[in-house]
Design a protein around this motif. Structure first.
Motif, mmCIF file in Angstrom:
data_model
loop_
_atom_site.group_PDB
_atom_site.id
_atom_site.type_symbol
_atom_site.label_atom_id
_atom_site.label_comp_id
_atom_site.label_asym_id
_atom_site.label_seq_id
_atom_site.Cartn_x
_atom_site.Cartn_y
_atom_site.Cartn_z
ATOM 1 N N ARG A 68 26.784 55.810 73.864
ATOM 2 C CA ARG A 68 27.114 54.388 73.763
ATOM 3 C C ARG A 68 25.878 53.553 73.432
ATOM 4 O O ARG A 68 25.975 52.574 72.689
ATOM 5 N N VAL A 69 24.721 53.926 73.965
ATOM 6 C CA VAL A 69 23.481 53.221 73.635
ATOM 7 C C VAL A 69 23.180 53.366 72.143
ATOM 8 O O VAL A 69 22.850 52.385 71.456
ATOM 9 N N LEU A 70 23.294 54.586 71.634
ATOM 10 C CA LEU A 70 23.052 54.813 70.208
ATOM 11 C C LEU A 70 24.084 54.096 69.349
ATOM 12 O O LEU A 70 23.749 53.536 68.293
ATOM 13 N N LEU A 71 25.342 54.112 69.788
ATOM 14 C CA LEU A 71 26.402 53.481 69.005
ATOM 15 C C LEU A 71 26.192 51.965 68.906
ATOM 16 O O LEU A 71 26.310 51.382 67.818
ATOM 17 N N ILE A 72 25.867 51.322 70.024
ATOM 18 C CA ILE A 72 25.635 49.876 70.009
ATOM 19 C C ILE A 72 24.432 49.532 69.131
ATOM 20 O O ILE A 72 24.477 48.624 68.303
ATOM 21 N N GLY A 73 23.344 50.277 69.305
ATOM 22 C CA GLY A 73 22.123 49.991 68.547
ATOM 23 C C GLY A 73 22.283 50.239 67.060
ATOM 24 O O GLY A 73 21.881 49.405 66.229
ATOM 25 N N PHE A 74 22.861 51.389 66.680
ATOM 26 C CA PHE A 74 23.037 51.687 65.268
ATOM 27 C C PHE A 74 24.060 50.757 64.629
ATOM 28 O O PHE A 74 23.957 50.431 63.447
ATOM 29 N N GLY A 75 25.067 50.331 65.405
ATOM 30 C CA GLY A 75 26.028 49.364 64.888
ATOM 31 C C GLY A 75 25.366 48.038 64.569
ATOM 32 O O GLY A 75 25.604 47.430 63.518
ATOM 33 N N LEU A 76 24.497 47.580 65.492
ATOM 34 C CA LEU A 76 23.753 46.347 65.260
ATOM 35 C C LEU A 76 22.818 46.492 64.068
ATOM 36 O O LEU A 76 22.691 45.579 63.236
ATOM 37 N N ASN A 77 22.176 47.642 63.967
ATOM 38 C CA ASN A 77 21.278 47.898 62.845
ATOM 39 C C ASN A 77 22.033 47.889 61.517
ATOM 40 O O ASN A 77 21.553 47.343 60.513
ATOM 41 N N LEU A 124 12.253 39.529 54.074
ATOM 42 C CA LEU A 124 11.243 40.160 54.934
ATOM 43 C C LEU A 124 11.612 40.011 56.404
ATOM 44 O O LEU A 124 11.477 40.959 57.196
ATOM 45 N N ILE A 125 12.105 38.809 56.783
ATOM 46 C CA ILE A 125 12.501 38.573 58.174
ATOM 47 C C ILE A 125 13.671 39.474 58.560
ATOM 48 O O ILE A 125 13.673 40.110 59.630
ATOM 49 N N LEU A 126 14.687 39.557 57.683
ATOM 50 C CA LEU A 126 15.841 40.419 57.967
ATOM 51 C C LEU A 126 15.432 41.885 58.035
ATOM 52 O O LEU A 126 15.934 42.645 58.869
ATOM 53 N N ASP A 127 14.530 42.295 57.168
ATOM 54 C CA ASP A 127 14.065 43.682 57.169
ATOM 55 C C ASP A 127 13.330 44.007 58.467
ATOM 56 O O ASP A 127 13.503 45.087 59.040
ATOM 57 N N LYS A 128 12.527 43.054 58.937
ATOM 58 C CA LYS A 128 11.824 43.266 60.210
ATOM 59 C C LYS A 128 12.804 43.375 61.375
ATOM 60 O O LYS A 128 12.653 44.240 62.248
ATOM 61 N N SER A 135 14.239 50.529 66.166
ATOM 62 C CA SER A 135 13.196 50.966 67.107
ATOM 63 C C SER A 135 13.643 50.767 68.550
ATOM 64 O O SER A 135 13.434 51.648 69.405
ATOM 65 N N ILE A 136 14.244 49.605 68.837
ATOM 66 C CA ILE A 136 14.706 49.327 70.196
ATOM 67 C C ILE A 136 15.784 50.318 70.607
ATOM 68 O O ILE A 136 15.827 50.760 71.766
ATOM 69 N N THR A 137 16.669 50.678 69.681
ATOM 70 C CA THR A 137 17.710 51.660 69.983
ATOM 71 C C THR A 137 17.110 52.987 70.423
ATOM 72 O O THR A 137 17.551 53.598 71.402
ATOM 73 N N ILE A 138 16.088 53.447 69.695
ATOM 74 C CA ILE A 138 15.442 54.716 70.041
ATOM 75 C C ILE A 138 14.739 54.619 71.392
ATOM 76 O O ILE A 138 14.822 55.532 72.232
#
Length: 437
Positions: A68-77, A124-128, A135-138
Motif C-alpha cells: 500500500r505504501v508503494l501503491l500510494i507513492g507510485f500513484g502520486l508519482n 523543472l518544478i514539476l520534474d523535481k 524518492s519519498i516512496t522508496i
C-alpha cells in the motif's frame, strides 16, 4: 541538415519513450493493486490459518502495508509525471512559451503573467516534485520494512522470553505498537532520544544498544537521506505528511485484511451508514461456518458444521486448530504427564501403552474444547485430528448424535481454552444456528 534530422528524430521518438514508461508505470501500479489477492492466496491457502503464528501474521500484515505504501507513492508519482508530460508536450510544440504580442489583456494583467514562472521553470518544478515523490516512496518503504524488523523483535521478546502470549494476541496492542514504531522510525520522537554528552557505563551501554538498533533495524539504509529532507525543508511539514502517509497505508491494510481475516483486525466500513438496533445482542450469521456453503478458495477461521439445514441424525463439528492452542495443550499434557509417558520396550505392553496414550490425548482435547447445544454441554466427546478437504485447515473433528433434538431451530456454541500466565480462561471459538428437519 544534421540539425533538421535531429529535430525530426526528437519529434518522432521522444513521446514514444515516455509512452513506454507510462505503460510500465501503469503495469507496476496495477500489479501492486492486485498483489494483495496473491498474498491472501499464499498465506491463507498454501499456509492454512492453523499454522499461523505471531511472526507469520506480522509478515503477512507487513506485506500488505508495504504494497500500500508503494501503491500510494507510485500513484502520486504517476499523477505528477502525467501533468509534467502534458506540460512538456505543449512546450515541445510551442517552445517559445506565451506569445504576449497576441495576448489580448491589459498592461497590468500582462505584467502579472510575465512575472510568473515560464514554461521551462514550471517543467523543472514539476520534474523535481515527481522525482521527490519517487524518492519519498522508496524511503517510506524502507521505514515500513525496518518497522517490521523492530516489531518482530518486540514480539519475539514478549512471546519467547517473557511468555506474554496474551499481549501479542491483543489487537489494540499490536496496532498501537505498529503505529508507535512507524512514528519512531520516521523520526517523530527524535526530541526524546537526543544524545547527552555525559560519561559513564550507563551511557556507553546506551550507545551500544543504539548502534545495534541502528544497524539491526535497517535504519542506516535511509536515516541520512531522511535527515536531508528534514533539514533542508520544513521539518513539521515532512513529519506531518509522513505520518498521514504511513497511517493511511496502515488503515487501508487493516481494512483489507479485516474483510477475510477475522482475528485481531479492525474492519472499518467508511461508506456503510446502516445502524442495527442493539447490535451487540443480534447474532450475525456467517455463511463461512457452514461446510456446504464454502468454496475451494475460502477458509474456516474457527470452525463450523456441515450445513445450516440438518437432515442427518448427527452433527459434524469441526474446530480449527490455532497455534495458540498448543500453549494450553502443553499445559494440560504436562499436568497429565503425557509428555513424559515413554513407550514400553516390550511388544506385549505396546497395545496398553497406545490405549493409555489415546485416553490421555482425548482427555487433554476435551479439556481444550468445549461444545454446547442450546446451553447443554456435551462432555467426553471423541475427537479426531482432521485436515479439511476443502480449506486444508488442520483441526479436530467430532460427531454428535442429535436424534434426541426436536425439529426446529437450535444453536451450537464452541469454546477453546487458553493458558495465560498460569490462569486458564475460556475463549469463544464459534457460534452458529442450525435447523433440524
Amino acid at each position: 541538415m544534421e540539425k533538421q534530422h535531429l529535430k525530426i528524430s526528437n519529434k518522432n521518438y521522444a513521446p514514444v519513450s515516455w509512452q513506454l514508461e507510462f505503460l510500465i508505470a501503469g503495469g507496476i501500479i496495477f500489479s501492486l493493486y492486485t498483489s494483495t489477492d496473491y498474498f491472501k492466496h499464499l498465506f491463507l491457502l498454501k499456509y492454512p490459518i492453523s499454522n499461523f503464528d505471531y511472526a507469520q501474521v506480522l509478515l503477512f500484515f507487513g506485506t500488505y502495508v508495504l504494497t500500500r505504501v508503494l501503491l500510494i507513492g507510485f500513484g502520486l508519482n504517476l499523477i505528477l509525471r502525467t501533468v509534467w508530460l502534458a506540460y512538456y508536450a505543449i512546450s515541445y510544440w510551442y517552445p517559445d512559451d506565451v506569445n504576449y504580442e497576441k495576448l489580448k489583456l491589459n498592461f497590468y494583467q500582462k505584467k502579472h503573467h510575465q512575472t510568473q514562472a515560464n514554461a521551462k521553470e514550471r517543467l523543472l518544478i514539476l520534474d523535481k516534485w515527481a522525482n521527490l515523490s519517487f524518492s519519498i516512496t522508496i524511503i517510506f518503504t524502507f521505514i515500513v520494512f525496518s518497522s517490521i524488523i523492530v516489531l518482530l523483535f518486540i514480539q519475539f521478546i514478549l512471546a519467547e522470553v517473557l511468555g506474554a502470549y496474551w499481549l501479542i494476541n491483543n489487537a489494540i496492542f499490536n496496532y498501537a505498537s505498529a503505529i508507535i514504531v512507524l512514528l519512531l522510525q520516521l523520526g517523530i520522537f527524535d526530541f526524546i532520544i537526543k544524545k547527552k554528552h555525559q560519561r559513564g557505563a550507563f551511557f556507553k551501554i546506551g550507545d551500544i544498544l543504539y548502534k545495534i538498533y541502528y544497524y539491526g533495524s535497517g535504519l542506516f539504509f535511509y536515516r541520512r537521506e531522511l535527515l536531508v529532507l528534514r533539514t533542508n525543508g520544513k521539518n513539521w511539514l515532512l513529519l506531518s505528511f509522513g505520518t498521514g502517509y504511513l497511517l493511511l497505508a496502515l488503515f487501508i491494510s487493516i481494512n483489507q485484511i479485516g474483510e477475510f481475516y477475522e482475528a485481531g483486525t479492525f474492519n472499518v466500513n467508511l461508506f456503510d451508514d446502516r445502524i442495527t438496533f442493539n447490535e451487540s445482542k443480534n447474532y450475525i450469521i456467517d455463511y463461512r461456518t457452514y461446510e456446504d456453503q464454502l468454496g475451494m478458495e475460502e477458509v474456516f477461521f474457527n470452525g463450523g458444521i456441515q450445513s445450516q439445514y440438518i437432515k442427518d441424525n448427527y452433527l459434524k463439528v469441526f474446530v480449527v486448530h490455532h497455534r495458540k492452542h498448543d500453549w494450553y495443550l502443553k499445559y494440560v499434557r504436562d499436568s497429565l504427564n503425557l509428555t513424559t509417558y515413554n513407550p514400553p520396550k516390550s511388544d506385549s505392553l505396546r497395545k496398553l501403552y497406545n490405549e493409555e496414550r489415546a485416553r490421555l490425548d482425548q482427555q487433554s482435547l476435551n479439556r481444550l474444547l468445549k461444545v454446547e447445544i442450546d446451553g447443554h454441554e456435551y462432555k467426553n466427546l471423541n475427537w479426531d485430528r482432521y485436515k479439511h478437504f476443502k480449506t486444508k485447515e488442520q483441526g479436530y473433528l467430532t460427531y454428535i448424535m442429535i436424534d434426541t433434538l426436536k425439529k426446529g431451530r437450535h444453536q451450537i456454541n464452541t469454546y477453546t481454552r487458553n493458558r495465560y500466565t498460569g490462569d486458564v480462561k475460556l475463549s469463544y471459538s464459534f457460534s452458529v444456528p442450525f435447523f433440524v428437519d
